[in-house]
Write a protein that holds these residues in place. Structure first.
Motif, PDB file in Angstrom:
ATOM      1  N   PRO A  43       0.841  -1.206   0.000  1.00 46.75           N
ATOM      2  CA  PRO A  43       0.000   0.000   0.000  1.00 46.75           C
ATOM      3  C   PRO A  43       0.876   1.256   0.000  1.00 46.75           C
ATOM      4  CG  PRO A  43      -0.807  -1.589   1.592  1.00 46.75           C
ATOM      5  CD  PRO A  43       0.526  -2.100   1.129  1.00 46.75           C
ATOM      6  N   LYS A  48      -4.701   2.346  -1.586  1.00 47.26           N
ATOM      7  CA  LYS A  48      -4.847   1.499  -0.407  1.00 47.26           C
ATOM      8  C   LYS A  48      -5.097   0.039  -0.788  1.00 47.26           C
ATOM      9  CE  LYS A  48      -4.400   5.152   2.104  1.00 47.26           C
ATOM     10  NZ  LYS A  48      -3.108   5.409   2.786  1.00 47.26           N
ATOM     11  N   SER A  50      -4.745  -3.780  -1.270  1.00 46.90           N
ATOM     12  CA  SER A  50      -4.045  -4.783  -0.468  1.00 46.90           C
ATOM     13  C   SER A  50      -2.941  -5.445  -1.277  1.00 46.90           C
ATOM     14  CB  SER A  50      -5.029  -5.846   0.021  1.00 46.90           C
ATOM     15  OG  SER A  50      -5.480  -6.634  -1.078  1.00 46.90           O
ATOM     16  N   GLU A  52      -2.451  -8.586  -1.454  1.00 44.12           N
ATOM     17  CA  GLU A  52      -3.046  -9.748  -2.116  1.00 44.12           C
ATOM     18  C   GLU A  52      -3.659  -9.374  -3.465  1.00 44.12           C
ATOM     19  OE1 GLU A  52      -3.271 -10.521   2.358  1.00 44.12           O
ATOM     20  OE2 GLU A  52      -3.458  -8.797   0.990  1.00 44.12           O
ATOM     21  N   ARG A  81       1.705 -12.646   3.052  1.00 42.77           N
ATOM     22  CA  ARG A  81       0.415 -12.338   2.436  1.00 42.77           C
ATOM     23  C   ARG A  81       0.224 -13.025   1.083  1.00 42.77           C
ATOM     24  NH1 ARG A  81      -2.506  -7.823   4.280  1.00 42.77           N
ATOM     25  NH2 ARG A  81      -1.637  -6.865   6.149  1.00 42.77           N
TER      26      ARG A  81
END
Length: 331
Positions: A43, A48, A50, A52, A81
């Motif tokens: 991020p 913002k 993620s 993933e 992650r």
């Protein structure tokens, strides 16, 4: 530092609002000799998304960038992650990344383990001299490079002195080094604070004397800036502001730094110029003047002297001039 100099730029897959512009840059930059792409999937300041999701979005960019050297910034949290680990980087290899950048949080043993799988870009600020010695004695040396951080927050970039100190340690082991420059749309992702608000041509021209690779840290640079960085790497030019167009062709000649006097830097060329002007000029710091066939660049404000004033030069380009064996003046 005997490697061919390389240039690159940055892609941020999670910044979905500029996806099209970022994809276009991959195509445009190729035409100017760019060969490297840094991927930031964490991020960021302007998005913002993620980790993933960002790693999934990266696939579209990698598909367009198969001929580039692509590397992605990682830390232990990012690996967790995306279901990867220092012992298993297959996630990145299978996606098409050529390397990972070990940002922070990895032991020297983990870096060695990662180098057995793919190229690892070291973070010069996360490696001690003893750790580097261990890595270079145990890793696959063909898979070890290094690239400095960029510093988005104003006034947090590193100094030239610290930069050179870190580079000296890396050069001792023959490691290929990279660093970042920003561009005027953002002025954020630079390694050296002194270059934050400098035009891409000048910052790339300066950095090229210290590292093997210069990457534009800020995303979506204008095509003119891509071109400027490419020119900076392919030519020996020093930028000045020219006052008198009559001297433009002469300044395209090959010059060399002849000597540095107490008050001036003297540059000579084998080319001759007819200068019938008989002038006396009030000398000021950074004035570019002509005396007979020699260029005098003054270092201080002085009195009146028998020089023809033809332009001025900034402090950064004076430093660039001092590092070049031969150069032309870019006006």
């Amino acid at each position: 530092m005997g490697q061919r100099k390389k240039i690159g730029f940055s892609i941020f897959p999670g910044w979905k609002e500029i996806k099209r512009e970022q994809l276009d840059i991959i195509k445009i930059a190729r035409n100017y000799g760019y060969s490297e792409i840094f991927f930031g999937i964490g991020p960021g300041t302007h998005w913002k998304t993620s980790v993933e999701e960002a790693i999934i979005l990266a696939k579209d960019f990698l598909e367009e960038a198969k001929d580039y050297y692509t590397f992605v910034d990682i830390n232990p949290d990012i690996l967790k992650r995306v279901n990867a680990s220092p012992k298993d980087l297959s996630k990145f290899i299978n996606m098409g990344f050529k390397a990972v950048r070990a940002d922070y949080g990895f032991s020297k043993e983990e870096i060695v383990e990662m180098s057995k799988q793919m190229v690892v870009e070291l973070n010069p600020f996360e490696i001690t001299e003893a750790e580097l010695e261990f890595i270079m004695n145990n890793a696959d040396l063909e898979r070890i490079k290094a690239i400095h951080n960029y510093y988005p927050v104003f006034y947090t970039g590193i100094s030239k002195e610290i930069f050179e100190e870190k580079n000296k340690l890396l050069k001792k082991w023959g490691i290929e080094i990279g660093a970042f420059i920003s561009h005027p749309l953002y002025n954020l992702r630079t390694t050296l604070e002194m270059l934050r608000f400098v035009q891409p041509f000048d910052s790339a021209n300066y950095l090229s004397h210290f590292v093997d690779r210069v990457l534009i840290g800020d995303p979506t640079p204008k095509e003119e800036w891509l071109k400027d960085v490419s020119i900076a790497f392919k030519s020996n030019k020093v930028r000045i502001k020219l006052y008198d167009e009559r001297f433009k062709e002469f300044l395209k000649s090959k010059f060399y730094l002849y000597e540095e006097k107490e008050y001036a830097i003297v540059c000579k060329s084998k080319e001759r110029i007819e200068n019938n002007l008989k002038c006396h000029t009030k000398i000021f710091k950074n004035a570019v003047t002509l005396l007979n066939n020699d260029i005098y660049i003054f270092k201080k404000d002085l009195g009146v002297g028998p020089f023809t004033l033809i332009g001025e030069i900034d402090d950064l380009n004076i430093e660039i001039l001092k590092m070049k064996k031969e150069f032309e003046f870019l006006t």
